[in-house]
Write a protein that holds these residues in place. Structure first.
Motif, PDB file in Angstrom:
ATOM      1  N   PRO A  62       0.806  -1.226   0.000  1.00 29.54           N
ATOM      2  CA  PRO A  62       0.000   0.000   0.000  1.00 29.54           C
ATOM      3  C   PRO A  62       0.838   1.274   0.000  1.00 29.54           C
ATOM      4  CG  PRO A  62       0.066  -0.935   2.209  1.00 29.54           C
ATOM      5  CD  PRO A  62       0.821  -1.886   1.321  1.00 29.54           C
ATOM      6  N   VAL A  63       0.309   2.294  -0.642  1.00 30.39           N
ATOM      7  CA  VAL A  63       0.807   3.664  -0.534  1.00 30.39           C
ATOM      8  C   VAL A  63      -0.245   4.448   0.241  1.00 30.39           C
ATOM      9  CG1 VAL A  63       1.480   5.747  -1.780  1.00 30.39           C
ATOM     10  CG2 VAL A  63       2.083   3.504  -2.684  1.00 30.39           C
ATOM     11  N   PHE A  64       0.174   5.123   1.308  1.00 27.28           N
ATOM     12  CA  PHE A  64      -0.759   5.789   2.199  1.00 27.28           C
ATOM     13  C   PHE A  64      -0.887   7.262   1.834  1.00 27.28           C
ATOM     14  CE2 PHE A  64      -1.525   2.373   5.092  1.00 27.28           C
ATOM     15  CZ  PHE A  64      -0.375   1.612   5.071  1.00 27.28           C
ATOM     16  N   PHE A  65      -2.129   7.727   1.716  1.00 30.73           N
ATOM     17  CA  PHE A  65      -2.419   9.114   1.385  1.00 30.73           C
ATOM     18  C   PHE A  65      -3.126   9.779   2.565  1.00 30.73           C
ATOM     19  CE2 PHE A  65      -2.005   7.037  -2.682  1.00 30.73           C
ATOM     20  CZ  PHE A  65      -1.303   7.955  -3.441  1.00 30.73           C
ATOM     21  N   GLN A  66      -2.620  10.955   2.939  1.00 29.65           N
ATOM     22  CA  GLN A  66      -3.212  11.698   4.044  1.00 29.65           C
ATOM     23  C   GLN A  66      -4.570  12.262   3.626  1.00 29.65           C
ATOM     24  OE1 GLN A  66      -2.136  12.623   7.472  1.00 29.65           O
ATOM     25  NE2 GLN A  66      -4.324  12.959   7.274  1.00 29.65           N
ATOM     26  N   VAL A  67      -5.571  12.038   4.462  1.00 34.50           N
ATOM     27  CA  VAL A  67      -6.895  12.634   4.267  1.00 34.50           C
ATOM     28  C   VAL A  67      -6.942  13.928   5.080  1.00 34.50           C
ATOM     29  CG1 VAL A  67      -9.382  12.297   4.502  1.00 34.50           C
ATOM     30  CG2 VAL A  67      -7.901  10.349   3.951  1.00 34.50           C
ATOM     31  N   TYR A  68      -7.463  14.993   4.477  1.00 29.23           N
ATOM     32  CA  TYR A  68      -7.507  16.296   5.134  1.00 29.23           C
ATOM     33  C   TYR A  68      -8.949  16.667   5.478  1.00 29.23           C
ATOM     34  CZ  TYR A  68      -2.629  17.036   3.963  1.00 29.23           C
ATOM     35  OH  TYR A  68      -1.271  16.918   3.889  1.00 29.23           O
ATOM     36  N   ALA A  69      -9.089  17.280   6.651  1.00 29.51           N
ATOM     37  CA  ALA A  69     -10.386  17.769   7.113  1.00 29.51           C
ATOM     38  C   ALA A  69     -10.475  19.264   6.845  1.00 29.51           C
ATOM     39  CB  ALA A  69     -10.561  17.481   8.608  1.00 29.51           C
ATOM     40  N   VAL A  70     -11.639  19.722   6.448  1.00 27.38           N
ATOM     41  CA  VAL A  70     -11.855  21.135   6.153  1.00 27.38           C
ATOM     42  C   VAL A  70     -13.117  21.607   6.857  1.00 27.38           C
ATOM     43  CG1 VAL A  70     -13.057  20.534   3.996  1.00 27.38           C
ATOM     44  CG2 VAL A  70     -12.178  22.841   4.318  1.00 27.38           C
ATOM     45  N   LYS A  71     -13.059  22.803   7.418  1.00 28.76           N
ATOM     46  CA  LYS A  71     -14.192  23.434   8.080  1.00 28.76           C
ATOM     47  C   LYS A  71     -14.499  24.739   7.348  1.00 28.76           C
ATOM     48  CE  LYS A  71     -15.859  25.058  12.580  1.00 28.76           C
ATOM     49  NZ  LYS A  71     -15.506  25.243  14.018  1.00 28.76           N
ATOM     50  N   LEU A  72     -15.725  24.867   6.867  1.00 28.49           N
ATOM     51  CA  LEU A  72     -16.143  26.007   6.057  1.00 28.49           C
ATOM     52  C   LEU A  72     -17.168  26.831   6.815  1.00 28.49           C
ATOM     53  CD1 LEU A  72     -16.639  24.044   2.712  1.00 28.49           C
ATOM     54  CD2 LEU A  72     -14.614  25.304   3.409  1.00 28.49           C
ATOM     55  N   SER A  73     -16.940  28.143   6.869  1.00 28.71           N
ATOM     56  CA  SER A  73     -17.905  29.077   7.469  1.00 28.71           C
ATOM     57  C   SER A  73     -18.490  29.953   6.374  1.00 28.71           C
ATOM     58  CB  SER A  73     -17.229  29.948   8.538  1.00 28.71           C
ATOM     59  OG  SER A  73     -16.691  29.141   9.568  1.00 28.71           O
ATOM     60  N   PHE A  74     -19.749  30.351   6.551  1.00 34.30           N
ATOM     61  CA  PHE A  74     -20.477  31.062   5.508  1.00 34.30           C
ATOM     62  C   PHE A  74     -20.787  32.490   5.954  1.00 34.30           C
ATOM     63  CE2 PHE A  74     -21.386  26.535   5.328  1.00 34.30           C
ATOM     64  CZ  PHE A  74     -21.046  26.233   4.019  1.00 34.30           C
ATOM     65  N   ASN A  75     -21.098  33.341   4.952  1.00 29.21           N
ATOM     66  CA  ASN A  75     -21.399  34.729   5.277  1.00 29.21           C
ATOM     67  C   ASN A  75     -22.760  34.896   5.922  1.00 29.21           C
ATOM     68  OD1 ASN A  75     -23.018  34.193   3.105  1.00 29.21           O
ATOM     69  ND2 ASN A  75     -22.088  35.697   1.725  1.00 29.21           N
ATOM     70  N   GLY A 131     -24.827  34.278   8.893  1.00 31.55           N
ATOM     71  CA  GLY A 131     -24.559  33.914  10.268  1.00 31.55           C
ATOM     72  C   GLY A 131     -25.481  32.859  10.826  1.00 31.55           C
ATOM     73  N   THR A 132     -26.616  32.655  10.193  1.00 26.14           N
ATOM     74  CA  THR A 132     -27.562  31.652  10.694  1.00 26.14           C
ATOM     75  C   THR A 132     -27.164  30.232  10.308  1.00 26.14           C
ATOM     76  OG1 THR A 132     -28.951  31.884   8.732  1.00 26.14           O
ATOM     77  CG2 THR A 132     -29.445  33.318  10.623  1.00 26.14           C
ATOM     78  N   LEU A 133     -26.234  30.103   9.347  1.00 28.20           N
ATOM     79  CA  LEU A 133     -25.804  28.780   8.904  1.00 28.20           C
ATOM     80  C   LEU A 133     -24.655  28.285   9.763  1.00 28.20           C
ATOM     81  CD1 LEU A 133     -25.831  29.221   5.006  1.00 28.20           C
ATOM     82  CD2 LEU A 133     -27.574  28.144   6.444  1.00 28.20           C
ATOM     83  N   GLU A 134     -24.753  27.031  10.167  1.00 26.80           N
ATOM     84  CA  GLU A 134     -23.687  26.419  10.946  1.00 26.80           C
ATOM     85  C   GLU A 134     -22.504  26.085  10.035  1.00 26.80           C
ATOM     86  OE1 GLU A 134     -23.423  25.836  14.164  1.00 26.80           O
ATOM     87  OE2 GLU A 134     -25.393  26.733  14.615  1.00 26.80           O
ATOM     88  N   PRO A 135     -21.275  26.155  10.566  1.00 21.67           N
ATOM     89  CA  PRO A 135     -20.120  25.738   9.758  1.00 21.67           C
ATOM     90  C   PRO A 135     -20.247  24.283   9.327  1.00 21.67           C
ATOM     91  CG  PRO A 135     -19.412  26.955  11.698  1.00 21.67           C
ATOM     92  CD  PRO A 135     -20.882  26.697  11.872  1.00 21.67           C
ATOM     93  N   VAL A 136     -19.714  23.993   8.171  1.00 24.52           N
ATOM     94  CA  VAL A 136     -19.775  22.653   7.587  1.00 24.52           C
ATOM     95  C   VAL A 136     -18.392  22.022   7.671  1.00 24.52           C
ATOM     96  CG1 VAL A 136     -20.137  21.337   5.471  1.00 24.52           C
ATOM     97  CG2 VAL A 136     -21.690  23.200   6.062  1.00 24.52           C
ATOM     98  N   GLU A 137     -18.355  20.756   8.067  1.00 22.74           N
ATOM     99  CA  GLU A 137     -17.106  20.006   8.112  1.00 22.74           C
ATOM    100  C   GLU A 137     -17.137  18.906   7.061  1.00 22.74           C
ATOM    101  OE1 GLU A 137     -16.325  18.587  12.011  1.00 22.74           O
ATOM    102  OE2 GLU A 137     -16.219  20.576  12.914  1.00 22.74           O
ATOM    103  N   ASP A 138     -16.063  18.810   6.321  1.00 24.78           N
ATOM    104  CA  ASP A 138     -15.961  17.814   5.249  1.00 24.78           C
ATOM    105  C   ASP A 138     -14.506  17.368   5.168  1.00 24.78           C
ATOM    106  OD1 ASP A 138     -16.556  16.164   3.120  1.00 24.78           O
ATOM    107  OD2 ASP A 138     -17.746  17.670   2.056  1.00 24.78           O
ATOM    108  N   ILE A 139     -14.223  16.457   4.258  1.00 25.23           N
ATOM    109  CA  ILE A 139     -12.857  15.971   4.056  1.00 25.23           C
ATOM    110  C   ILE A 139     -12.541  16.019   2.572  1.00 25.23           C
ATOM    111  CG2 ILE A 139     -12.925  14.448   6.072  1.00 25.23           C
ATOM    112  CD1 ILE A 139     -13.296  12.112   4.114  1.00 25.23           C
ATOM    113  N   PHE A 140     -11.255  16.026   2.251  1.00 27.42           N
ATOM    114  CA  PHE A 140     -10.828  15.895   0.858  1.00 27.42           C
ATOM    115  C   PHE A 140      -9.509  15.145   0.823  1.00 27.42           C
ATOM    116  CE2 PHE A 140      -8.834  19.839   2.181  1.00 27.42           C
ATOM    117  CZ  PHE A 140      -7.595  19.827   1.571  1.00 27.42           C
ATOM    118  N   LEU A 141      -9.239  14.557  -0.310  1.00 29.70           N
ATOM    119  CA  LEU A 141      -8.055  13.715  -0.480  1.00 29.70           C
ATOM    120  C   LEU A 141      -7.050  14.307  -1.451  1.00 29.70           C
ATOM    121  CD1 LEU A 141      -6.732  10.862   0.076  1.00 29.70           C
ATOM    122  CD2 LEU A 141      -7.896  10.102  -2.011  1.00 29.70           C
TER     123      LEU A 141
END
Length: 762
Positions: free
Chosen positions: A552-565, A567-577
């Protein structure tokens, strides 16, 4: 007796393979992988020539080791081992030469020593019991019920219908069906019995006559003979020498063979002529799946464990699976509570909850009575010991339990963490995905979801090995889709495949060649010869990949947290490779409404950003940086590009390319220029200081687009089991900051392993 013409032909083919690895012949670029496939097809048509090919390959391996041509060693060794499995009778001195060469590789760095040790063990086992590698491979891949070797393997081929056309999917399904036409359980058991007799008895076995006898036998007789052959091969003879163990095995197989010959029936002559010259190696059991459901990977793995049991141990597992509901497999430790069904008992132990005498149906109770009953809070089944419930024991990506987040270079060739408590995992699921980088982004999401479930309730990983494989497939896309959300020049659609091809040349030659060959398969007109089993190039290459691609070759998975303009929307957490791209959104407001004295002479594009990040250095140190600039967009690349010089491309970090707007002043007035800055980091926070927002796209996938984003936080994604254990430690010791207890031994970062033939070749 050796044939000089055949030897000369094999030698030319092997030398062509080596020239193909060097890339000296551009004409081979469109047909890479065909030489290796053609060479092994020659052995299938005439297995007796396998010994001659092995001799040639051993000579080339010894020359490569002597002349320090390390780039040839792993491809030649894989070719040799695949030939060895297909060749029935090999002299003992040839086994000795192969075994000695594999032992020499133990003095070399990874991946040579890892592959050399694995193959040395296989050669030693094959030399003791000839044909055992073939028997075990067929038995496991076809999931044939067997008490002596109760292992099951299955290849799950996943294709995203949004990325691959219906014609490509149909062509793959047709090839899989054609490959499985002549590999039913009965035929595979016949192959094992015939191969065992051929290798154990050598010149004293008439394979054609044996095939004719077995063809007319009922299924129960064939199953009985198969069980006896497997038991003879897997029996332990402790204290015996190698020759004595072989003699014992040959004696037991000879008894089975003689008993079958003594029961020869009259109608055997009718099927003797139908026997082909060699004993084929059936392709693995492959199932094709259109990836429509987000939880489909998890469900397919659970269904694989529900398959018919092979031993008493698996019978108990099946019983547990029968009461294992899918809705019980959706834990989320980020939320305080969730709905669960009790697995301990059916009643709450409260007297008022018991049904009235004579009331056996739920309908006898009124609705008011139902609502007035006390409700039992969800609970989780208790484990017998604490070790059984530790998710870190299952399949962490670091074999020694180290934390790879602090490592500088990408990992390869390691083994998945094995549990301390010995537990046999009899099932192996080989998950193979087809498509471009977008399907790998989806695989990363599914893998994260699987690890998250297992961190709360370790179920699959205690019984199942999961290995991931990737075959790139690219079809022609419309020009409009290519330019969608483009910030910089359009990058190649299969960056991970290109990276794997750079670090593993054998992957480049055999797997990356399928990228455009599979779509061509869909456009080929159907013909009777197209579906011939001997001409199934795509399935044969995939079978070769899943059988020998174990590093196997191991690839780091990254977490991202997005905030929106908003204010009533909660931040979204997702991942990308693979990548995260951010582009400036078009503003509805215009500067034309500003007073003339405040209107700038040059409309400068972009928006002001503030970046806070930890700069990654070659010295494995991290330096805190903070900078403010004006930018039109940015691109975070988790996969190193080929343009980066030296060995820096192997850094496990993000390469953040920022399109910076630089204001300049000259005699003609104010102007600006665009430049691209690149920083290397693992953690970064981006925040805009204007009332504008940007659009974020993850892993090149237009289905994963977020708009009206004002801030981004990116960091390495943590292993869910580590997060859960650290949360428990904080609850017990709120003042403790460092990792203590079991969290100290857990893999910290979430790494996605993708198998290749060699891992990363240094």
């Amino acid at each position: 007796m050796e044939n000089p013409e055949v030897e000369s032909d094999f030698l030319r083919s092997v030398h062509a393979l080596l020239r193909e690895l060097d890339g000296h012949h551009p004409a081979f670029q469109s047909e890479r992988g065909m030489l290796r496939w053609t060479l092994h097809k020659k052995i299938e048509r005439n297995p007796s020539n396998g010994v001659l090919l092995i001799k040639i390959l051993v000579k080339e391996l010894e020359r490569a080791e002597r002349c320090n041509y390390r780039q040839y060693i792993i491809p030649l060794l894989h070719t040799l081992m695949y030939t060895l499995i297909k060749t029935p009778s090999i002299p003992d001195d040839l086994y000795e030469r192969v075994y000695d060469f594999c032992k020499k590789l133990l003095t070399l760095p990874k991946p040579y020593c890892t592959i050399g040790l694995d193959y040395a063990q296989q050669v030693k086992r094959e030399r003791t019991i000839p044909g055992i590698l073939y028997q075990r491979m067929v038995s496991a891949e076809q999931s044939i019920k067997n008490d002596s070797y109760p292992f099951q393997e299955k290849v799950f081929m996943f294709a995203d219908p949004d990325l691959l056309s219906r014609a490509v999917c149909r062509a793959l399904i047709d090839e899989i069906r054609a490959a499985q036409t002549f590999q039913c359980a009965r035929s595979c058991m016949l192959y094992v019995i015939e191969r065992a007799s051929q290798t154990a008895l050598k010149g004293h076995c008439d394979v054609k006559n044996l095939h004719g006898i077995l063809q007319v036998k009922p299924l129960d007789v064939i199953e009985h003979c198969f069980q006896q052959v497997m038991a003879a091969a897997t029996a332990e003879h402790k204290g015996r020498e190698m020759s004595a163990e072989y003699n014992q095995y040959a004696e037991e197989v000879g008894k089975i063979y003689n008993r079958l010959l003594s029961e020869k029936e009259k109608d055997v002559q009718k099927v003797e002529a139908e026997r082909s010259q060699g004993i084929p190696l059936p392709n693995p059991n492959i199932s094709f799946h259109l990836w429509r459901d987000e939880d489909q990977l998890w469900k397919e793995l659970v269904l694989f464990l529900r398959s018919p049991s092979q031993s008493s141990e698996q019978d108990s597992v099946s019983g547990e699976l029968d009461c294992f509901e899918f809705q019980d497999l959706v834990p989320d430790y980020e939320h305080g509570e969730w709905t669960r069904f009790s697995v301990l008992s059916n009643d709450s132990g409260i007297e008022r909850d018991l049904p009235m005498a004579g009331d056996e149906s739920p309908s006898s109770c009124s609705v008011e009575a139902e609502h007035s009953r006390l409700q039992r809070k969800g609970c989780v089944k208790k484990k017998g010991t604490s070790l059984d419930s530790l998710p870190f024991l299952q399949s962490g990506c670091d074999g020694r339990g180290a934390k790879p987040a602090g490592k500088l270079h990408r990992k390869s060739g390691g083994s998945v963490m094995e549990p301390i408590v010995p537990m046999k995992r009899l099932h192996t699921a080989r998950v193979l995905v087809l498509g471009d980088d977008r399907v790998l982004g989806r695989l990363a999401q599914a893998y994260y979801s699987l690890r998250k479930r297992e961190s709360r309730r370790a179920f699959l990983t205690k019984r199942l090995k999961v290995e991931f494989y990737y075959v790139p497939v690219v079809e022609e896309q419309p020009a409009s889709s290519k330019e969608e959300y483009a910030v910089f020049d359009q990058t190649e659609p299969c960056e991970i495949a290109a990276y794997l091809g750079r670090v593993d040349p054998w992957y480049e030659n055999n797997i990356n060649t399928l990228c455009h060959m599979i779509p061509k398969l869909a456009t080929m007109p159907s013909s009777p010869s197209k579906m011939a089993v001997s001409e199934l190039f795509i399935i044969d290459v995939i079978a070769y990949y899943v059988r020998l691609g174990l590093q196997p070759v191991f690839f780091q998975v990254y977490a991202v947290k997005l905030s929106f303009n908003n204010g009533t929307l909660e931040p979204v957490e997702d991942i990308f490779l693979i990548e995260l791209s951010a582009t400036l959104e078009e503003s509805n407001s215009s500067r034309d409404g500003l007073p003339m004295k405040k209107k700038p002479t040059v409309d400068v594009p972009g928006m002001d950003l503030t970046l806070s990040y930890k700069k990654v250095l070659l010295s494995n140190r991290e330096k805190e940086e903070s900078v403010s600039l004006r930018s039109t967009g940015l691109l975070m690349k988790a996969i190193p590009s080929n343009e980066i010089e030296g060995k820096d491309y192997d850094l496990v970090c993000l390469h953040v390319n920022i399109a910076e707007v630089v204001k300049t002043s000259n005699l003609s007035g104010r102007s600006y220029s665009l430049t691209t800055n690149t920083i290397r980091t693992r953690n970064i926070k981006i925040r805009n200081t204007e009332h504008r927002s940007f659009t974020v796209r993850l892993d090149k996938d237009s289905r994963r687009v977020y708009k009206n984003v004002v801030s981004i936080e990116v960091c390495p994604c943590l292993e869910p089991s580590y997060c859960l254990q650290k949360t428990k430690n904080k609850q017990a010791n709120p003042q403790e900051e460092e990792d203590v207890g079991l969290a100290k031994y857990l893999p910290k970062a979430l790494l996605l392993p993708i198998n290749t033939f060699a891992g990363i070749v240094q």
